[in-house]
Scaffold this motif. Structure first.
Motif, PDB file in Angstrom:
ATOM      1  N   ALA A 180       0.822  -1.204   0.000  1.00  0.00           N
ATOM      2  CA  ALA A 180       0.000   0.000   0.000  1.00  0.00           C
ATOM      3  C   ALA A 180       0.862   1.263   0.000  1.00  0.00           C
ATOM      4  N   VAL A 181       1.980   1.227   0.714  1.00  0.00           N
ATOM      5  CA  VAL A 181       2.899   2.364   0.710  1.00  0.00           C
ATOM      6  C   VAL A 181       3.612   2.457  -0.638  1.00  0.00           C
ATOM      7  N   ALA A 182       3.962   1.325  -1.188  1.00  0.00           N
ATOM      8  CA  ALA A 182       4.687   1.309  -2.469  1.00  0.00           C
ATOM      9  C   ALA A 182       3.872   1.919  -3.598  1.00  0.00           C
ATOM     10  N   ASP A 183       2.570   1.603  -3.661  1.00  0.00           N
ATOM     11  CA  ASP A 183       1.778   2.093  -4.793  1.00  0.00           C
ATOM     12  C   ASP A 183       1.052   3.410  -4.486  1.00  0.00           C
ATOM     13  N   GLY A 184       1.302   3.975  -3.311  1.00  0.00           N
ATOM     14  CA  GLY A 184       0.733   5.269  -2.976  1.00  0.00           C
ATOM     15  C   GLY A 184      -0.667   5.223  -2.389  1.00  0.00           C
ATOM     16  N   SER A 185      -1.195   4.012  -2.143  1.00  0.00           N
ATOM     17  CA  SER A 185      -2.508   3.909  -1.512  1.00  0.00           C
ATOM     18  C   SER A 185      -2.476   4.488  -0.102  1.00  0.00           C
ATOM     19  N   LEU A 186      -1.326   4.372   0.533  1.00  0.00           N
ATOM     20  CA  LEU A 186      -1.091   4.991   1.830  1.00  0.00           C
ATOM     21  C   LEU A 186       0.209   5.786   1.768  1.00  0.00           C
ATOM     22  N   PRO A 187       0.286   6.888   2.490  1.00  0.00           N
ATOM     23  CA  PRO A 187       1.564   7.610   2.548  1.00  0.00           C
ATOM     24  C   PRO A 187       2.566   6.841   3.396  1.00  0.00           C
ATOM     25  N   ALA A 188       3.825   7.200   3.283  1.00  0.00           N
ATOM     26  CA  ALA A 188       4.859   6.605   4.126  1.00  0.00           C
ATOM     27  C   ALA A 188       4.433   6.696   5.581  1.00  0.00           C
ATOM     28  N   GLY A 189       4.883   5.739   6.382  1.00  0.00           N
ATOM     29  CA  GLY A 189       4.418   5.765   7.756  1.00  0.00           C
ATOM     30  C   GLY A 189       5.196   4.867   8.689  1.00  0.00           C
ATOM     31  N   TRP A 190       4.486   4.423   9.730  1.00  0.00           N
ATOM     32  CA  TRP A 190       5.103   3.744  10.862  1.00  0.00           C
ATOM     33  C   TRP A 190       4.421   2.413  11.097  1.00  0.00           C
ATOM     34  N   ALA A 191       5.205   1.363  11.206  1.00  0.00           N
ATOM     35  CA  ALA A 191       4.694   0.031  11.503  1.00  0.00           C
ATOM     36  C   ALA A 191       5.149  -0.361  12.902  1.00  0.00           C
ATOM     37  N   VAL A 192       4.208  -0.854  13.704  1.00  0.00           N
ATOM     38  CA  VAL A 192       4.482  -1.170  15.102  1.00  0.00           C
ATOM     39  C   VAL A 192       4.251  -2.656  15.340  1.00  0.00           C
ATOM     40  N   SER A 210      10.374  -1.026  23.697  1.00  0.00           N
ATOM     41  CA  SER A 210       9.932  -2.401  23.553  1.00  0.00           C
ATOM     42  C   SER A 210       9.830  -3.032  24.932  1.00  0.00           C
ATOM     43  N   ARG A 211       8.778  -3.796  25.135  1.00  0.00           N
ATOM     44  CA  ARG A 211       8.644  -4.503  26.409  1.00  0.00           C
ATOM     45  C   ARG A 211       9.239  -5.905  26.340  1.00  0.00           C
ATOM     46  N   VAL A 212       9.571  -6.368  25.141  1.00  0.00           N
ATOM     47  CA  VAL A 212      10.201  -7.678  24.944  1.00  0.00           C
ATOM     48  C   VAL A 212      11.333  -7.517  23.932  1.00  0.00           C
ATOM     49  N   PRO A 213      12.430  -8.225  24.124  1.00  0.00           N
ATOM     50  CA  PRO A 213      13.534  -8.123  23.155  1.00  0.00           C
ATOM     51  C   PRO A 213      13.063  -8.485  21.749  1.00  0.00           C
ATOM     52  N   GLY A 214      13.462  -7.685  20.794  1.00  0.00           N
ATOM     53  CA  GLY A 214      13.161  -7.980  19.400  1.00  0.00           C
ATOM     54  C   GLY A 214      11.947  -7.290  18.834  1.00  0.00           C
ATOM     55  N   ALA A 215      11.001  -6.857  19.685  1.00  0.00           N
ATOM     56  CA  ALA A 215       9.836  -6.134  19.177  1.00  0.00           C
ATOM     57  C   ALA A 215      10.254  -4.722  18.788  1.00  0.00           C
ATOM     58  N   GLY A 216       9.770  -4.253  17.647  1.00  0.00           N
ATOM     59  CA  GLY A 216      10.275  -2.984  17.177  1.00  0.00           C
ATOM     60  C   GLY A 216       9.271  -2.117  16.452  1.00  0.00           C
ATOM     61  N   VAL A 217       9.757  -0.951  16.062  1.00  0.00           N
ATOM     62  CA  VAL A 217       9.016   0.030  15.283  1.00  0.00           C
ATOM     63  C   VAL A 217       9.792   0.264  13.995  1.00  0.00           C
ATOM     64  N   TYR A 218       9.079   0.392  12.871  1.00  0.00           N
ATOM     65  CA  TYR A 218       9.710   0.538  11.564  1.00  0.00           C
ATOM     66  C   TYR A 218       9.171   1.768  10.841  1.00  0.00           C
ATOM     67  N   ARG A 219      10.050   2.412  10.102  1.00  0.00           N
ATOM     68  CA  ARG A 219       9.656   3.444   9.167  1.00  0.00           C
ATOM     69  C   ARG A 219       9.549   2.788   7.796  1.00  0.00           C
ATOM     70  N   VAL A 220       8.401   2.938   7.141  1.00  0.00           N
ATOM     71  CA  VAL A 220       8.176   2.316   5.836  1.00  0.00           C
ATOM     72  C   VAL A 220       7.914   3.416   4.820  1.00  0.00           C
ATOM     73  N   GLU A 221       8.697   3.419   3.728  1.00  0.00           N
ATOM     74  CA  GLU A 221       8.617   4.469   2.721  1.00  0.00           C
ATOM     75  C   GLU A 221       8.704   3.862   1.325  1.00  0.00           C
ATOM     76  N   PRO A 222       8.194   4.573   0.304  1.00  0.00           N
ATOM     77  CA  PRO A 222       8.402   4.124  -1.075  1.00  0.00           C
ATOM     78  C   PRO A 222       9.890   4.150  -1.406  1.00  0.00           C
ATOM     79  N   ASP A 223      10.312   3.206  -2.248  1.00  0.00           N
ATOM     80  CA  ASP A 223      11.736   3.177  -2.593  1.00  0.00           C
ATOM     81  C   ASP A 223      12.039   3.910  -3.893  1.00  0.00           C
ATOM     82  N   GLY A 224      11.001   4.479  -4.529  1.00  0.00           N
ATOM     83  CA  GLY A 224      11.201   5.226  -5.769  1.00  0.00           C
ATOM     84  C   GLY A 224      11.270   4.352  -7.002  1.00  0.00           C
ATOM     85  N   ARG A 225      11.149   3.053  -6.825  1.00  0.00           N
ATOM     86  CA  ARG A 225      11.218   2.116  -7.963  1.00  0.00           C
ATOM     87  C   ARG A 225       9.990   1.207  -8.017  1.00  0.00           C
ATOM     88  N   GLY A 226       8.915   1.659  -7.398  1.00  0.00           N
ATOM     89  CA  GLY A 226       7.687   0.872  -7.397  1.00  0.00           C
ATOM     90  C   GLY A 226       7.558  -0.066  -6.215  1.00  0.00           C
TER      91      GLY A 226
END
Length: 240
Positions: A180-192, A210-226
């Motif tokens: 959805a972020v890649a094709d512009g259906s959603l703007p770049a954002g945050w995955a939890v 994080s309350r447990v090791p390994g759980a994280g937050v990600y920034r997800v953006e278009p890569d400019g190549r689809g």
């Protein structure tokens, strides 16, 4: 001279009282409230004000002597417009539960809660929540409000971009959100991921935990190549 406006905070939670027994993410939120004895109001709108969900909140927060709690029902609303505004603007923390994001937004708008939450936010109330309660603050979100996972280009827009909860725990979440972020259906954002939390101040990320090791937050953006690219953010491990 005009008074300096207070900082505005939104916290996205990948857990909390409804899923975790340790209370670490909820304590982290309370520690960031503007008051040492915060007033915390729970909105269970996304679940239709499910009684069991409300009781779970009451039980979990009853042992927290450092806060004052309340619940704001909308499906059996008992406050007029003035009292509703007074209730929300008096809170230090508004905590929104999970459920159906699209229904949540529709009900809030009918009752004018969307406008009141924006006013509370501008006055320094910390807004937070899990799942639908995280989705609602952004411009758009990744949701199962309509059955299958899809994009919802709708939200309060207090947080720029989009949000995806349950990034690691529900099948299809990661590839569907990235598409959805890649094709512009959603703007770049945050995955939890479940077990993680992210705090935004005036729309910018200021802390990831994080309350447990390994759980994280990600920034997800278009890569400019689809396609799209995700970037893991450094998260501080919470301890009891």
């Amino acid at each position: 001279m005009p008074a300096t406006p207070p900082p505005r905070h939104v916290a996205l939670l990948g857990g909390g009282f409804s899923t975790d027994r340790d209370g670490l993410l909820d304590d982290w939120v309370l520690e960031r409230a503007r008051s040492g004895r915060p007033k915390v109001c729970f909105l269970a709108t996304a679940s239709g004000d499910a009684p069991a969900y409300v009781e779970l909140f009451r039980t979990a927060f009853a042992s927290r002597s450092g806060c004052e709690t309340s619940v704001l029902p909308l499906f059996q609303r008992d406050l007029d417009d003035d009292a509703l505004r007074a209730r929300l603007l008096a809170q230090d923390v508004v905590y929104v539960g999970g459920g159906n994001t699209a229904n949540l937004l529709a009900v809030w708008r009918v009752h004018g809660v969307d406008r009141l939450l924006r006013e509370a936010y501008d006055r320094g109330t910390l807004l937070c929540g899990i799942s639908a309660g995280a989705n609602c603050w952004a411009e758009g979100s990744h949701t199962d409000s309509f059955g299958p996972l899809t994009f919802l280009p709708d939200g309060l827009g207090l947080l720029p971009g989009s949000v995806c909860p349950h990034y690691d725990s529900e099948p299809g979440r990661r590839p569907s959100y990235r598409a959805a972020v890649a094709d512009g259906s959603l703007p770049a954002g945050w995955a939890v991921e479940d077990g993680a939390g992210a705090l935004f101040t005036d729309g910018a990320l200021t802390e990831a935990v994080s309350r447990v090791p390994g759980a994280g937050v990600y920034r997800v953006e278009p890569d400019g190549r689809g396609g799209s690219v995700e970037r893991a953010l450094a998260a501080r491990l919470l301890t009891a």
